[in-house]
Scaffold this motif. Structure first.
Motif, PDB file in Angstrom:
ATOM      1  N   THR A 123      39.694  43.983  43.016  1.00  0.00           N
ATOM      2  CA  THR A 123      39.385  45.103  42.129  1.00  0.00           C
ATOM      3  C   THR A 123      40.645  45.749  41.562  1.00  0.00           C
ATOM      4  O   THR A 123      41.734  45.634  42.128  1.00  0.00           O
ATOM      5  CB  THR A 123      38.585  46.176  42.878  1.00  0.00           C
ATOM      6  N   LEU A 124      40.443  46.445  40.454  1.00  0.00           N
ATOM      7  CA  LEU A 124      41.547  47.199  39.870  1.00  0.00           C
ATOM      8  C   LEU A 124      42.035  48.275  40.826  1.00  0.00           C
ATOM      9  O   LEU A 124      43.230  48.569  40.878  1.00  0.00           O
ATOM     10  CB  LEU A 124      41.107  47.845  38.552  1.00  0.00           C
ATOM     11  N   ASP A 125      41.111  48.877  41.564  1.00  0.00           N
ATOM     12  CA  ASP A 125      41.514  49.904  42.524  1.00  0.00           C
ATOM     13  C   ASP A 125      42.460  49.328  43.575  1.00  0.00           C
ATOM     14  O   ASP A 125      43.452  49.967  43.961  1.00  0.00           O
ATOM     15  CB  ASP A 125      40.287  50.506  43.217  1.00  0.00           C
ATOM     16  N   GLU A 126      42.146  48.123  44.044  1.00  0.00           N
ATOM     17  CA  GLU A 126      43.014  47.474  45.033  1.00  0.00           C
ATOM     18  C   GLU A 126      44.385  47.186  44.443  1.00  0.00           C
ATOM     19  O   GLU A 126      45.413  47.434  45.072  1.00  0.00           O
ATOM     20  CB  GLU A 126      42.360  46.167  45.505  1.00  0.00           C
ATOM     21  N   TRP A 127      44.406  46.670  43.210  1.00  0.00           N
ATOM     22  CA  TRP A 127      45.683  46.389  42.563  1.00  0.00           C
ATOM     23  C   TRP A 127      46.466  47.676  42.327  1.00  0.00           C
ATOM     24  O   TRP A 127      47.680  47.737  42.568  1.00  0.00           O
ATOM     25  CB  TRP A 127      45.456  45.682  41.223  1.00  0.00           C
TER      26      TRP A 127
END
Length: 338
Positions: free
Chosen positions: A115-119
């Motif tokens: 996910t973008l949140d993880e990145w």
């Protein structure tokens, strides 16, 4: 008498020279015992920098650098950035680089990111601008439009690899750089392949993200990609299980049930036609190429093999697919997977 004076002067010079060497030796001929990344914010002091060096290298080395910075009259508070002290670097060289505000690049590697949140969290833990600042930029429609993207497709710019940036790079500058790398990857040859498939580069990345979630086997990704291309080009719904997991926000799900496939989301390809609005993970470059070079076949159904090898059984016949599915469900039941 004159020769005697010359000898005395020569002896004094030699003594001073060797004394200077003895004094300077600890600062020029000794090296750091370890490597450390020293981060300097605006307003940093010589003392705070020395404290950071103590943590990353050792106290003796830090004190030498501190002494030299003080002697040099270094105005370190004007600088912002990160400087890497390498193992064996002399205190003099370290002080000189720090005084001049020389920055070291930071290698940023990311792969296997969903996910973008993880990145964004990984990025924020590495660079000066925190995750919240980057998240704000990624969700900014105007900023995304600068690169021909939306908040749903901006992830296409973030192609997994190893990059190098300065610690104090801004989110905007970082996206500028990633856009450059994106354009370098999408050569005219790759764009032509995408066009032949009837897809944009970002649509290829979206399919690649589904393929990566479907199979961990790199040698199977081209085959899986062609299956989804077949469905897409025939106007079938993709009915990809990973898109349901994404829609539900839970990639730990082991079994997709019928009620799950009814979740209302533009990402749920059991309910919506065509492709999701954007990638459901950050696909590897190799997977994007696997989509572009997907081998021809006419399969439109796939099911994980009951031996849990990670591979799939493919078929063009729905009845055969149901048989495959029943065998796999029985294997899940036998293992107590819910």
């Amino acid at each position: 008498m004159k020769k005697k004076k010359i000898r005395i002067i020569g002896a004094i010079i030699a003594i001073l020279f060797f004394a200077g060497i003895c004094i300077a030796a600890p600062y020029t001929f000794t090296g750091a015992s370890a490597e450390g990344l020293i981060k300097m914010r605006k307003g940093s002091t010589i003392e705070s920098i020395a404290d950071s060096i103590k943590v990353h290298v050792d106290e003796g080395y830090a004190n030498k650098v501190k002494t030299l910075l003080s002697m040099m009259g270094a105005e370190v508070g004007e600088h912002e950035g990160a400087f890497r002290i390498t193992q064996g670097m002399s205190p003099f060289n370290a002080a000189r680089y720090i005084k001049n505000g020389a920055q070291s690049g930071i290698r940023f590697t990311f792969n296997n990111v969903r996910t973008l949140d993880e990145w964004t969290q990984r990025w924020g833990e590495t660079f000066l601008a925190g995750p919240d600042e980057m998240r704000k930029v990624l969700n900014d429609s105007v900023m995304c439009a600068k690169y021909g993207k939306t908040p749903q497709t901006i992830a296409c710019l973030l192609m997994p690899d190893t990059y190098e940036f300065y610690w104090n790079i801004t989110p905007e500058k970082m996206l500028d750089r990633m856009n450059d790398y994106y354009n370098e990857f999408w050569t005219s040859e790759r764009k032509a392949k995408a066009e032949k498939l009837g897809l944009t580069p970002d649509e290829v990345a979206t399919i690649a993200s589904i393929v990566e979630e479907e199979t961990v086997k790199a040698d199977e990704r081209g085959k899986v990609a062609r299956l989804y291309l077949n469905r897409y080009q025939q106007g079938m719904r993709l009915q990809a299980d990973p898109t349901v997991k994404f829609a539900l926000g839970d990639f730990s799900i082991k079994r997709i049930t019928v009620p799950m496939t009814q979740v209302s989301s533009p990402y749920n390809t059991y309910r919506v036609n065509g492709l999701p609005p954007g990638p459901i993970r950050l696909p590897e470059k190799s997977t994007i190429d696997a989509v572009l070079d997907a081998p021809q076949h006419d399969f439109i159904y796939m099911c994980a093999r009951p031996d849990f090898s990670g591979y799939h059984d493919f078929t063009r016949d729905y009845a055969a697919h149901l048989d495959n599915a029943h065998r796999y469900q029985a294997a899940l039941n036998a293992r107590g997977v819910k």
